[in-house]
Design a protein around this motif. Sequence first.
Motif, PDB file in Angstrom:
ATOM      1  N   LYS A   1     -19.157  34.641  12.034  1.00  0.00           N
ATOM      2  CA  LYS A   1     -19.503  35.961  11.510  1.00  0.00           C
ATOM      3  C   LYS A   1     -20.654  35.881  10.509  1.00  0.00           C
ATOM      4  O   LYS A   1     -21.552  36.745  10.497  1.00  0.00           O
ATOM      5  CB  LYS A   1     -18.272  36.588  10.837  1.00  0.00           C
ATOM      6  CG  LYS A   1     -17.317  37.294  11.791  1.00  0.00           C
ATOM      7  CD  LYS A   1     -16.158  37.893  11.010  1.00  0.00           C
ATOM      8  CE  LYS A   1     -15.336  38.841  11.875  1.00  0.00           C
ATOM      9  NZ  LYS A   1     -16.034  40.102  12.153  1.00  0.00           N
ATOM     10  N   ILE A   2     -20.642  34.860   9.647  1.00  0.00           N
ATOM     11  CA  ILE A   2     -21.720  34.699   8.672  1.00  0.00           C
ATOM     12  C   ILE A   2     -23.043  34.445   9.387  1.00  0.00           C
ATOM     13  O   ILE A   2     -24.090  35.004   9.021  1.00  0.00           O
ATOM     14  CB  ILE A   2     -21.394  33.554   7.692  1.00  0.00           C
ATOM     15  CG1 ILE A   2     -20.257  33.964   6.753  1.00  0.00           C
ATOM     16  CG2 ILE A   2     -22.617  33.162   6.885  1.00  0.00           C
ATOM     17  CD1 ILE A   2     -19.760  32.854   5.859  1.00  0.00           C
ATOM     18  N   ALA A   3     -23.007  33.607  10.418  1.00  0.00           N
ATOM     19  CA  ALA A   3     -24.224  33.330  11.180  1.00  0.00           C
ATOM     20  C   ALA A   3     -24.754  34.595  11.847  1.00  0.00           C
ATOM     21  O   ALA A   3     -25.966  34.829  11.895  1.00  0.00           O
ATOM     22  CB  ALA A   3     -23.951  32.252  12.216  1.00  0.00           C
ATOM     23  N   LEU A   4     -23.843  35.429  12.360  1.00  0.00           N
ATOM     24  CA  LEU A   4     -24.262  36.658  13.022  1.00  0.00           C
ATOM     25  C   LEU A   4     -24.766  37.706  12.027  1.00  0.00           C
ATOM     26  O   LEU A   4     -25.685  38.473  12.318  1.00  0.00           O
ATOM     27  CB  LEU A   4     -23.091  37.240  13.828  1.00  0.00           C
ATOM     28  CG  LEU A   4     -22.684  36.461  15.079  1.00  0.00           C
ATOM     29  CD1 LEU A   4     -21.355  36.977  15.614  1.00  0.00           C
ATOM     30  CD2 LEU A   4     -23.763  36.565  16.156  1.00  0.00           C
TER      31      LEU A   4
ATOM     32  N   VAL B   1     -22.227  49.118  -0.051  1.00  0.00           N
ATOM     33  CA  VAL B   1     -22.468  47.688  -0.259  1.00  0.00           C
ATOM     34  C   VAL B   1     -21.212  46.877   0.014  1.00  0.00           C
ATOM     35  O   VAL B   1     -21.269  45.756   0.546  1.00  0.00           O
ATOM     36  CB  VAL B   1     -22.962  47.449  -1.698  1.00  0.00           C
ATOM     37  CG1 VAL B   1     -23.161  45.958  -1.946  1.00  0.00           C
ATOM     38  CG2 VAL B   1     -24.253  48.196  -1.954  1.00  0.00           C
ATOM     39  N   LEU B   2     -20.042  47.406  -0.325  1.00  0.00           N
ATOM     40  CA  LEU B   2     -18.783  46.683  -0.136  1.00  0.00           C
ATOM     41  C   LEU B   2     -18.438  46.499   1.334  1.00  0.00           C
ATOM     42  O   LEU B   2     -17.563  45.709   1.665  1.00  0.00           O
ATOM     43  CB  LEU B   2     -17.639  47.417  -0.849  1.00  0.00           C
ATOM     44  CG  LEU B   2     -17.730  47.460  -2.376  1.00  0.00           C
ATOM     45  CD1 LEU B   2     -16.546  48.226  -2.942  1.00  0.00           C
ATOM     46  CD2 LEU B   2     -17.780  46.050  -2.952  1.00  0.00           C
ATOM     47  N   ALA B   3     -19.095  47.256   2.222  1.00  0.00           N
ATOM     48  CA  ALA B   3     -18.840  47.126   3.658  1.00  0.00           C
ATOM     49  C   ALA B   3     -19.914  46.305   4.352  1.00  0.00           C
ATOM     50  O   ALA B   3     -19.967  46.278   5.589  1.00  0.00           O
ATOM     51  CB  ALA B   3     -18.748  48.502   4.302  1.00  0.00           C
TER      52      ALA B   3
ATOM     53  N   LEU C   1     -18.478  40.847   3.697  1.00  0.00           N
ATOM     54  CA  LEU C   1     -17.121  40.747   4.244  1.00  0.00           C
ATOM     55  C   LEU C   1     -16.904  39.405   4.917  1.00  0.00           C
ATOM     56  O   LEU C   1     -15.826  38.813   4.803  1.00  0.00           O
ATOM     57  CB  LEU C   1     -16.882  41.886   5.237  1.00  0.00           C
ATOM     58  CG  LEU C   1     -16.873  43.303   4.643  1.00  0.00           C
ATOM     59  CD1 LEU C   1     -16.717  44.344   5.741  1.00  0.00           C
ATOM     60  CD2 LEU C   1     -15.754  43.454   3.620  1.00  0.00           C
ATOM     61  N   SER C   2     -17.921  38.902   5.616  1.00  0.00           N
ATOM     62  CA  SER C   2     -17.797  37.595   6.261  1.00  0.00           C
ATOM     63  C   SER C   2     -17.665  36.489   5.224  1.00  0.00           C
ATOM     64  O   SER C   2     -16.880  35.547   5.388  1.00  0.00           O
ATOM     65  CB  SER C   2     -19.014  37.330   7.152  1.00  0.00           C
ATOM     66  OG  SER C   2     -19.137  38.317   8.151  1.00  0.00           O
ATOM     67  N   SER C   3     -18.424  36.607   4.131  1.00  0.00           N
ATOM     68  CA  SER C   3     -18.331  35.615   3.049  1.00  0.00           C
ATOM     69  C   SER C   3     -16.971  35.681   2.369  1.00  0.00           C
ATOM     70  O   SER C   3     -16.397  34.641   2.002  1.00  0.00           O
ATOM     71  CB  SER C   3     -19.445  35.853   2.022  1.00  0.00           C
ATOM     72  OG  SER C   3     -20.719  35.751   2.628  1.00  0.00           O
TER      73      SER C   3
ATOM     74  N   MET D   1     -14.568  33.896   4.601  1.00  0.00           N
ATOM     75  CA  MET D   1     -14.725  32.440   4.502  1.00  0.00           C
ATOM     76  C   MET D   1     -14.122  31.912   3.209  1.00  0.00           C
ATOM     77  O   MET D   1     -13.447  30.866   3.193  1.00  0.00           O
ATOM     78  CB  MET D   1     -16.209  32.076   4.580  1.00  0.00           C
ATOM     79  CG  MET D   1     -16.485  30.590   4.419  1.00  0.00           C
ATOM     80  SD  MET D   1     -15.704  29.576   5.720  1.00  0.00           S
ATOM     81  CE  MET D   1     -16.840  29.895   7.078  1.00  0.00           C
ATOM     82  N   LEU D   2     -14.336  32.628   2.094  1.00  0.00           N
ATOM     83  CA  LEU D   2     -13.743  32.217   0.818  1.00  0.00           C
ATOM     84  C   LEU D   2     -12.225  32.187   0.915  1.00  0.00           C
ATOM     85  O   LEU D   2     -11.572  31.230   0.471  1.00  0.00           O
ATOM     86  CB  LEU D   2     -14.189  33.179  -0.279  1.00  0.00           C
ATOM     87  CG  LEU D   2     -13.595  32.945  -1.672  1.00  0.00           C
ATOM     88  CD1 LEU D   2     -14.006  31.583  -2.208  1.00  0.00           C
ATOM     89  CD2 LEU D   2     -14.036  34.048  -2.632  1.00  0.00           C
ATOM     90  N   SER D   3     -11.642  33.229   1.505  1.00  0.00           N
ATOM     91  CA  SER D   3     -10.190  33.277   1.679  1.00  0.00           C
ATOM     92  C   SER D   3      -9.704  32.124   2.547  1.00  0.00           C
ATOM     93  O   SER D   3      -8.680  31.494   2.241  1.00  0.00           O
ATOM     94  CB  SER D   3      -9.801  34.613   2.308  1.00  0.00           C
ATOM     95  OG  SER D   3      -8.442  34.617   2.695  1.00  0.00           O
TER      96      SER D   3
END
Length: 260
Positions: A52-55, A234-236, A241-243, A246-248
């Motif tokens: 998701k981060i890459a996309l 911004v929150l969406a 959201l992908s980051s 990943m953190l979670s």
Amino acid sequence: MDSNPDPKPQNPNPPPKSPPKNNKDFLIHLETYLAKRDGVDKLLKISRYAAKIALASSLLRHHTPLSARLKSFESSVGVSRKAFRLGKFVQDVNALRAIDAASHSRLSLILSVVAYGGEGVYYFIEQLVWLGKAGLIDKRHLNLLQKWSAWCEFVGYFGSVSLKVMELREIEVQERCAASSVDVAVVRGIKCGEEQERLRKLREKKVMKRLSVVQDLADGLMALADIRDGRGGVLASPLLLSSAGMLSALISTHKNWISC
């Protein structure tokens, strides 16, 4: 004549020392970790949010073969993770059953019911969502099921974060008392090994509890985005959201690895 016996000659070829067990222990630990469904689930979660981060970032151009493959991979991993949650709501049912009302304050009891109840209903609905994505349930119901799932997840995280913040305050009170006892013992020259060990464990527990709060906040942010269908400014942001996902995933992987 010297009455002492001659010393035994040293063995010129001493037996080789056994190799360190670090690699073996790591592999055993890894085997134990992967034997748990939460371990595999978190590895899948890391893989999904890496895609998701890459996309979402500018690393890839849109409408390229690699981008299409990553989208397909991300979607497939998301469905696979739902399969790993089959029956997971039972742990929340058992957690609710194990609550001792006599040892909890009224607020703590309410927050526990909200946290475990919301999470349990979320995991139960996720089973139906998986069946819908797998084709067994009519897909017309998927949007409604996913909306209910997101609301229950968000409510569960609200209760969980509130409960953990209360627990953090209690840990900090215990930590201050233990630190005060250690300081007094040091000034008086008294051994305080047990108190120092208790203080160390309390500090480790506080760190893990804080990480757990951060994880719940990250997951709660994604649940809120699902409720609002991406309408959150911004929150969406897909990258945010992908980051958060990943953190979670990294925090939960760390917690599960330590608990093995």
